[in-house]
Design a protein around this motif. Structure first.
Motif, PDB file in Angstrom:
ATOM      1  N   THR A 168       0.848  -1.188   0.000  1.00 49.12           N
ATOM      2  CA  THR A 168       0.000   0.000   0.000  1.00 49.12           C
ATOM      3  C   THR A 168       0.885   1.240   0.000  1.00 49.12           C
ATOM      4  O   THR A 168       2.084   1.157  -0.256  1.00 49.12           O
ATOM      5  N   PHE A 169       0.299   2.402   0.288  1.00 53.33           N
ATOM      6  CA  PHE A 169       1.047   3.662   0.276  1.00 53.33           C
ATOM      7  C   PHE A 169       1.097   4.248   1.678  1.00 53.33           C
ATOM      8  O   PHE A 169       0.120   4.160   2.434  1.00 53.33           O
ATOM      9  N   ALA A 170       2.223   4.849   2.010  1.00 55.85           N
ATOM     10  CA  ALA A 170       2.414   5.403   3.343  1.00 55.85           C
ATOM     11  C   ALA A 170       1.662   6.716   3.505  1.00 55.85           C
ATOM     12  O   ALA A 170       1.872   7.650   2.730  1.00 55.85           O
ATOM     13  N   ASN A 171       0.778   6.776   4.513  1.00 53.59           N
ATOM     14  CA  ASN A 171       0.158   8.052   4.840  1.00 53.59           C
ATOM     15  C   ASN A 171       1.160   8.874   5.661  1.00 53.59           C
ATOM     16  O   ASN A 171       2.300   8.443   5.902  1.00 53.59           O
ATOM     17  N   ALA A 172       0.767  10.044   6.099  1.00 56.92           N
ATOM     18  CA  ALA A 172       1.702  10.939   6.777  1.00 56.92           C
ATOM     19  C   ALA A 172       2.264  10.318   8.053  1.00 56.92           C
ATOM     20  O   ALA A 172       3.463  10.450   8.356  1.00 56.92           O
ATOM     21  N   ASP A 173       1.393   9.621   8.814  1.00 60.65           N
ATOM     22  CA  ASP A 173       1.836   9.028  10.077  1.00 60.65           C
ATOM     23  C   ASP A 173       2.857   7.914   9.844  1.00 60.65           C
ATOM     24  O   ASP A 173       3.927   7.889  10.460  1.00 60.65           O
ATOM     25  N   ILE A 174       2.525   6.980   8.943  1.00 61.62           N
ATOM     26  CA  ILE A 174       3.425   5.853   8.684  1.00 61.62           C
ATOM     27  C   ILE A 174       4.714   6.338   8.013  1.00 61.62           C
ATOM     28  O   ILE A 174       5.812   5.850   8.318  1.00 61.62           O
ATOM     29  N   ALA A 175       4.600   7.310   7.140  1.00 62.95           N
ATOM     30  CA  ALA A 175       5.796   7.858   6.481  1.00 62.95           C
ATOM     31  C   ALA A 175       6.759   8.443   7.509  1.00 62.95           C
ATOM     32  O   ALA A 175       7.977   8.234   7.438  1.00 62.95           O
ATOM     33  N   GLN A 176       6.211   9.141   8.481  1.00 65.63           N
ATOM     34  CA  GLN A 176       7.060   9.722   9.519  1.00 65.63           C
ATOM     35  C   GLN A 176       7.728   8.634  10.352  1.00 65.63           C
ATOM     36  O   GLN A 176       8.917   8.717  10.662  1.00 65.63           O
ATOM     37  N   ARG A 177       6.965   7.592  10.705  1.00 65.16           N
ATOM     38  CA  ARG A 177       7.506   6.526  11.557  1.00 65.16           C
ATOM     39  C   ARG A 177       8.576   5.718  10.830  1.00 65.16           C
ATOM     40  O   ARG A 177       9.527   5.236  11.454  1.00 65.16           O
ATOM     41  N   LEU A 178       8.423   5.531   9.521  1.00 63.11           N
ATOM     42  CA  LEU A 178       9.407   4.764   8.762  1.00 63.11           C
ATOM     43  C   LEU A 178      10.467   5.657   8.111  1.00 63.11           C
ATOM     44  O   LEU A 178      11.373   5.145   7.442  1.00 63.11           O
ATOM     45  N   ALA A 179      10.346   6.954   8.316  1.00 68.15           N
ATOM     46  CA  ALA A 179      11.306   7.928   7.765  1.00 68.15           C
ATOM     47  C   ALA A 179      11.406   7.819   6.248  1.00 68.15           C
ATOM     48  O   ALA A 179      12.492   7.779   5.672  1.00 68.15           O
ATOM     49  N   ILE A 180      10.238   7.783   5.591  1.00 70.69           N
ATOM     50  CA  ILE A 180      10.170   7.705   4.132  1.00 70.69           C
ATOM     51  C   ILE A 180       9.209   8.779   3.644  1.00 70.69           C
ATOM     52  O   ILE A 180       8.398   9.296   4.425  1.00 70.69           O
ATOM     53  N   PRO A 181       9.235   9.129   2.364  1.00 67.77           N
ATOM     54  CA  PRO A 181       8.315  10.156   1.852  1.00 67.77           C
ATOM     55  C   PRO A 181       6.857   9.692   1.890  1.00 67.77           C
ATOM     56  O   PRO A 181       6.564   8.494   1.714  1.00 67.77           O
ATOM     57  N   VAL A 182       5.959  10.617   2.111  1.00 66.56           N
ATOM     58  CA  VAL A 182       4.524  10.311   2.053  1.00 66.56           C
ATOM     59  C   VAL A 182       4.189   9.770   0.670  1.00 66.56           C
ATOM     60  O   VAL A 182       4.662  10.285  -0.344  1.00 66.56           O
TER      61      VAL A 182
END
Length: 241
Positions: free
Chosen positions: A103-117
């Protein structure tokens, strides 16, 4: 005819399972058990020692032997595979794979995994069971930079945590614990009432190695939220100073 020490263990287990003896309650001493059951003190000691080794009873130096809190305990000081924990207790491990998706990283998951939204991420939901009873609801997000074949793995044979540690050995972890009420979906999966308290463990793991095919990859491997029924699980550990 069963050995006398087994007879003593059976009687104590019956008392614990029926609630006649409760967690924290002191059990009879070796001398008291020997007199009560007409056996030697050595036989009574063997019964108590085996139940201590099995985690059913606990000894306190100078105070006596007590009924343990019978809920399984996971260490707060190290990260273990839930399967290893369960099998170490001599119990049967099984799981239910609820979700495996890209799937695609939303803002929360992107921040936790240190990847772009909007980046690709892997998402898994797995319910882990001890003796067929759900004990952990694992909601995990994985950085594909580290585990590109994550969705192809058979997690009925090995846990996600075990596989991640084999491919990208863990070097650090952010770890928090809180008491929560869970969503109806989680409560249903754990076979508990929606108002039953749960332990929520939030864990972000890092690896110390560098990705050979992507030197710019950050070292965050996964973000997981683990829910445990409070009535079936506890966290603890032993510290030495």
């Amino acid at each position: 005819m069963q050995p006398r020490y087994v007879h003593i263990k059976t009687k104590l287990l019956d008392a614990i399972e029926t609630g006649a003896m409760k967690p924290g309650e002191q059990v009879p001493s070796e001398n008291q058990l020997a007199q009560l059951h007409g056996v030697s003190r050595m036989t009574a000691r063997r019964a108590l020692s085996e139940m201590v080794d099995e985690g059913i009873l606990m000894r306190s130096q100078g105070l006596g032997t007590f009924v343990s809190d019978h809920r399984p305990m996971s260490s707060m000081l190290e990260i273990k595979s839930i399967r290893d924990e369960i099998e170490h207790r001599g119990h049967a491990y099984t799981n239910q794979i609820r979700l495996l998706e890209r799937t695609f990283a939303n803002a929360d998951i992107a921040q936790r995994l240190a990847i772009p939204v909007g980046s690709d991420v892997f998402h898994s939901i797995i319910v882990h069971c001890e003796n067929a009873l759900p004990i952990q609801f694992e909601d995990r997000w994985v950085n594909p930079q580290w585990i590109p074949d994550y969705l192809e793995k058979d997690f009925t044979a090995q846990t996600a945590n075990y596989y991640l540690n084999q491919v990208a050995p863990l070097s650090q972890a952010d770890h928090s614990v809180e008491a929560v009420l869970v969503s109806p979906e989680v409560a249903k999966a754990l076979l508990i009432q929606s108002n039953a308290p749960c332990l929520k463990v939030t864990r972000r793991t890092f690896t110390g190695i560098k990705a050979s095919d992507n030197p710019s990859a950050n070292n965050v491997v996964s973000h997981a939220v683990l829910y445990h029924p409070g009535s079936r699980y506890r966290l603890g550990g032993h510290l030495e100073f």
